[in-house]
Design a protein around this motif. Structure first.
Motif, short mmCIF file in Angstrom:
data_model
loop_
_atom_site.label_atom_id
_atom_site.label_comp_id
_atom_site.label_asym_id
_atom_site.label_seq_id
_atom_site.Cartn_x
_atom_site.Cartn_y
_atom_site.Cartn_z
N LYS A 40 0.84 -1.20 0.00
CA LYS A 40 0.00 0.00 0.00
C LYS A 40 0.87 1.24 0.00
CE LYS A 40 -0.69 0.26 4.98
NZ LYS A 40 -1.66 0.34 6.06
N GLY A 41 0.29 2.34 -0.44
CA GLY A 41 1.02 3.59 -0.56
C GLY A 41 1.67 3.76 -1.91
N ILE A 42 1.21 3.00 -2.89
CA ILE A 42 1.79 3.05 -4.23
C ILE A 42 1.43 4.38 -4.90
CG2 ILE A 42 1.77 1.97 -6.51
CD1 ILE A 42 1.15 -0.67 -5.14
N SER A 43 2.39 4.97 -5.58
CA SER A 43 2.17 6.22 -6.31
C SER A 43 1.20 5.98 -7.47
CB SER A 43 3.50 6.73 -6.86
OG SER A 43 3.30 7.79 -7.75
N PHE A 44 0.47 7.01 -7.85
CA PHE A 44 -0.45 6.90 -8.98
C PHE A 44 0.30 6.68 -10.29
CE2 PHE A 44 -3.20 9.76 -6.23
CZ PHE A 44 -3.97 8.70 -5.77
N SER A 45 1.57 7.06 -10.34
CA SER A 45 2.35 6.90 -11.56
C SER A 45 3.03 5.53 -11.65
CB SER A 45 3.41 7.99 -11.66
OG SER A 45 4.33 7.89 -10.59
N ALA A 92 11.63 -9.69 0.78
CA ALA A 92 11.09 -8.47 0.19
C ALA A 92 10.25 -7.70 1.20
CB ALA A 92 10.25 -8.81 -1.04
N LEU A 93 9.49 -8.41 2.01
CA LEU A 93 8.66 -7.77 3.04
C LEU A 93 9.54 -7.01 4.02
CD1 LEU A 93 5.61 -9.28 4.76
CD2 LEU A 93 7.33 -8.20 6.14
N GLY A 98 8.42 0.35 4.19
CA GLY A 98 8.85 1.69 4.59
C GLY A 98 9.84 2.34 3.64
N LYS A 99 10.10 1.73 2.51
CA LYS A 99 11.05 2.28 1.53
C LYS A 99 10.33 3.14 0.50
CE LYS A 99 14.73 0.02 2.93
NZ LYS A 99 15.11 0.30 4.23
N LEU A 100 11.09 3.98 -0.20
CA LEU A 100 10.54 4.83 -1.26
C LEU A 100 10.43 4.06 -2.56
CD1 LEU A 100 12.37 8.24 -0.82
CD2 LEU A 100 9.95 7.79 -0.50
N LEU A 101 9.30 4.23 -3.23
CA LEU A 101 9.08 3.68 -4.56
C LEU A 101 8.35 4.74 -5.37
CD1 LEU A 101 9.18 1.25 -6.52
CD2 LEU A 101 6.98 0.55 -5.60
N ASP A 102 8.98 5.24 -6.39
CA ASP A 102 8.43 6.32 -7.23
C ASP A 102 8.02 7.53 -6.40
OD1 ASP A 102 8.87 4.87 -9.53
OD2 ASP A 102 6.82 4.12 -9.67
N GLY A 103 8.84 7.88 -5.42
CA GLY A 103 8.61 9.08 -4.63
C GLY A 103 7.63 8.94 -3.49
N ARG A 104 7.11 7.75 -3.24
CA ARG A 104 6.17 7.52 -2.13
C ARG A 104 6.69 6.39 -1.25
NH1 ARG A 104 0.30 8.43 -3.18
NH2 ARG A 104 0.23 7.73 -1.04
#
Length: 134
Positions: A40-45, A92-93, A98-104
């Motif tokens: 969860k928390g995935i960027s829209f892009s 992977a979990l 808590g890491k950044l992915l595409d700015g989120r």
């Protein structure tokens, strides 16, 4: 030992009578060796390809699925990543939570199984009607 026997019998049954409509992910789930993570928390892009690429450094990604809003035609901000092996998914979990992915910042957790509610129970619609005196 009985569990392994059951898995091997089911696998043999599936291989000898394959379903042409089954995807590779369903085959892995049928075998019981896949692990699915909720992200969860995935960027829209973020696309399914970039999600799979980000998680592929931890192991073989079988499927990456982003849940889309049909009205707005964009991501709802969460998705699922399926790994071939349980230990890869757990790595992977631990590493991606808590890491950044595409700015989120993304939060990763084990996916929960789908709940099947008991459809035999009546639906409550408020307090019961008082019994009419005859």
């Amino acid at each position: 030992m009985a569990a392994l026997r059951g898995i091997s019998q089911n696998l043999h049954r599936y291989i000898s009578h394959p379903n042409p409509n089954s995807s590779p992910a369903q085959l892995i789930f049928f075998r019981g060796i896949a692990s699915k993570l909720f992200v969860k928390g995935i960027s829209f892009s973020t696309t399914e390809e970039t999600l799979a690429e980000a998680f592929s450094k931890f192991g073989e990604v079988i499927e990456a699925n982003i849940i889309m809003d049909k009205v707005r035609n964009r991501s709802k901000g969460f998705g699922y990543v399926t790994f071939a092996k349980e230990d890869e998914a757990q790595k992977a979990l631990m590493d991606m939570n808590g890491k950044l992915l595409d700015g989120r910042v993304v939060f990763v957790d084990n996916a929960r199984p789908i709940r099947h509610f008991n459809h035999d129970m009546p639906i409550a619609r408020g307090p019961p009607e008082p019994a009419a005196d005859s």
